[in-house]
Motif scaffolding. Structure first.
Motif, PDB file in Angstrom:
ATOM      1  N   HIS A 123       0.843  -1.182   0.000  1.00  0.00           N
ATOM      2  CA  HIS A 123       0.000   0.000   0.000  1.00  0.00           C
ATOM      3  C   HIS A 123       0.887   1.244   0.000  1.00  0.00           C
ATOM      4  O   HIS A 123       2.057   1.178   0.373  1.00  0.00           O
ATOM      5  N   SER A 124       0.318   2.365  -0.378  1.00  0.00           N
ATOM      6  CA  SER A 124       1.088   3.607  -0.380  1.00  0.00           C
ATOM      7  C   SER A 124       1.449   3.985   1.059  1.00  0.00           C
ATOM      8  O   SER A 124       0.788   3.564   2.015  1.00  0.00           O
ATOM      9  N   GLU A 125       2.479   4.793   1.190  1.00  0.00           N
ATOM     10  CA  GLU A 125       2.892   5.250   2.520  1.00  0.00           C
ATOM     11  C   GLU A 125       1.747   5.990   3.210  1.00  0.00           C
ATOM     12  O   GLU A 125       1.539   5.841   4.413  1.00  0.00           O
ATOM     13  N   GLU A 126       0.983   6.748   2.433  1.00  0.00           N
ATOM     14  CA  GLU A 126      -0.153   7.486   2.984  1.00  0.00           C
ATOM     15  C   GLU A 126      -1.213   6.531   3.535  1.00  0.00           C
ATOM     16  O   GLU A 126      -1.775   6.765   4.602  1.00  0.00           O
ATOM     17  N   GLN A 127      -1.483   5.447   2.790  1.00  0.00           N
ATOM     18  CA  GLN A 127      -2.478   4.467   3.250  1.00  0.00           C
ATOM     19  C   GLN A 127      -2.009   3.780   4.526  1.00  0.00           C
ATOM     20  O   GLN A 127      -2.794   3.586   5.459  1.00  0.00           O
ATOM     21  N   VAL A 128      -0.745   3.399   4.576  1.00  0.00           N
ATOM     22  CA  VAL A 128      -0.204   2.716   5.765  1.00  0.00           C
ATOM     23  C   VAL A 128      -0.256   3.654   6.969  1.00  0.00           C
ATOM     24  O   VAL A 128      -0.681   3.263   8.058  1.00  0.00           O
ATOM     25  N   LYS A 132      -2.370   3.097  10.414  1.00  0.00           N
ATOM     26  CA  LYS A 132      -1.714   3.126  11.729  1.00  0.00           C
ATOM     27  C   LYS A 132      -2.363   4.174  12.630  1.00  0.00           C
ATOM     28  O   LYS A 132      -2.565   3.944  13.819  1.00  0.00           O
ATOM     29  N   GLU A 133      -2.692   5.320  12.058  1.00  0.00           N
ATOM     30  CA  GLU A 133      -3.356   6.375  12.827  1.00  0.00           C
ATOM     31  C   GLU A 133      -4.742   5.929  13.296  1.00  0.00           C
ATOM     32  O   GLU A 133      -5.119   6.154  14.445  1.00  0.00           O
ATOM     33  N   ALA A 134      -5.488   5.283  12.415  1.00  0.00           N
ATOM     34  CA  ALA A 134      -6.824   4.790  12.777  1.00  0.00           C
ATOM     35  C   ALA A 134      -6.732   3.749  13.886  1.00  0.00           C
ATOM     36  O   ALA A 134      -7.522   3.769  14.838  1.00  0.00           O
ATOM     37  N   LEU A 135      -5.763   2.861  13.800  1.00  0.00           N
ATOM     38  CA  LEU A 135      -5.576   1.850  14.844  1.00  0.00           C
ATOM     39  C   LEU A 135      -5.163   2.495  16.163  1.00  0.00           C
ATOM     40  O   LEU A 135      -5.608   2.074  17.232  1.00  0.00           O
ATOM     41  N   SER A 136      -4.339   3.517  16.088  1.00  0.00           N
ATOM     42  CA  SER A 136      -3.920   4.236  17.285  1.00  0.00           C
ATOM     43  C   SER A 136      -5.110   4.925  17.958  1.00  0.00           C
ATOM     44  O   SER A 136      -5.239   4.901  19.187  1.00  0.00           O
ATOM     45  N   LYS A 137      -5.995   5.524  17.166  1.00  0.00           N
ATOM     46  CA  LYS A 137      -7.186   6.171  17.715  1.00  0.00           C
ATOM     47  C   LYS A 137      -8.103   5.159  18.393  1.00  0.00           C
ATOM     48  O   LYS A 137      -8.665   5.438  19.452  1.00  0.00           O
ATOM     49  N   LEU A 138      -8.251   3.989  17.776  1.00  0.00           N
ATOM     50  CA  LEU A 138      -9.064   2.940  18.405  1.00  0.00           C
ATOM     51  C   LEU A 138      -8.477   2.534  19.748  1.00  0.00           C
ATOM     52  O   LEU A 138      -9.196   2.352  20.727  1.00  0.00           O
TER      53      LEU A 138
END
Length: 148
Positions: A123-128, A132-138
């Motif tokens: 995946h693109s660096e932006e997607q990764v 990671k940000e979404a998982l961190s927020k969860l």
């Protein structure tokens, strides 16, 4: 030979010669024949002693597994065969994604490494970074893995 004169036979007795293989994305350096087992620190979440190991039948989910795994080693995707029963991964199925669209599974039984996918598109660096940000927020919200 004319099409009308061709005879096709099918061996419908017994199993097909190919077994269903699955993918396992990681940053671990494994060899053919190695067994991936429970009991080691997880590459994800709290890095606890893993109760389950994971596999998928989609390359995209394996790519995510390799990209999101902790560690500094090379991202790898292995072809694996389960040695026992597998079940849907509750983090990615049931109420969250009915029908298991990612075809992600877990097991307490080892997986045997039978090959490696050496050419794949990540995946693109932006997607990764977004994942990671979404998982961190969860995690900040106290929403953690059902697999701990």
């Amino acid at each position: 030979m004319e099409k009308d004169n061709m005879e096709f036979k099918s061996n419908t007795i017994g199993h097909t010669p190919l077994k269903q293989t699955y993918f396992h994305g990681t940053k671990a350096n494994l060899q053919l024949g190695d067994l991936i087992k429970v009991g080691y620190n997880s590459n994800f979440g709290k890095q606890k002693n893993a109760k389950y190991i994971f596999l998928t039948s989609t390359l995209d989910a394996a790519v995510w597994g390799a990209e999101l795994a902790l560690g500094s080693c090379k991202e790898r995707i292995y072809l694996v065969e389960p040695t026992g029963d597998i079940e849907n991964d509750p983090d990615l199925t049931d109420k969250k994604f009915p029908g298991n669209p990612s075809m992600s599974y877990r097991s307490i039984h080892p997986f045997k490494v039978v090959g490696e996918i050496t050419i794949w598109q990540g995946h693109s660096e932006e997607q990764v970074n977004a994942m990671k940000e979404a998982l961190s927020k969860l995690k900040e919200q106290g929403i953690d893995s059902l697999n701990d």
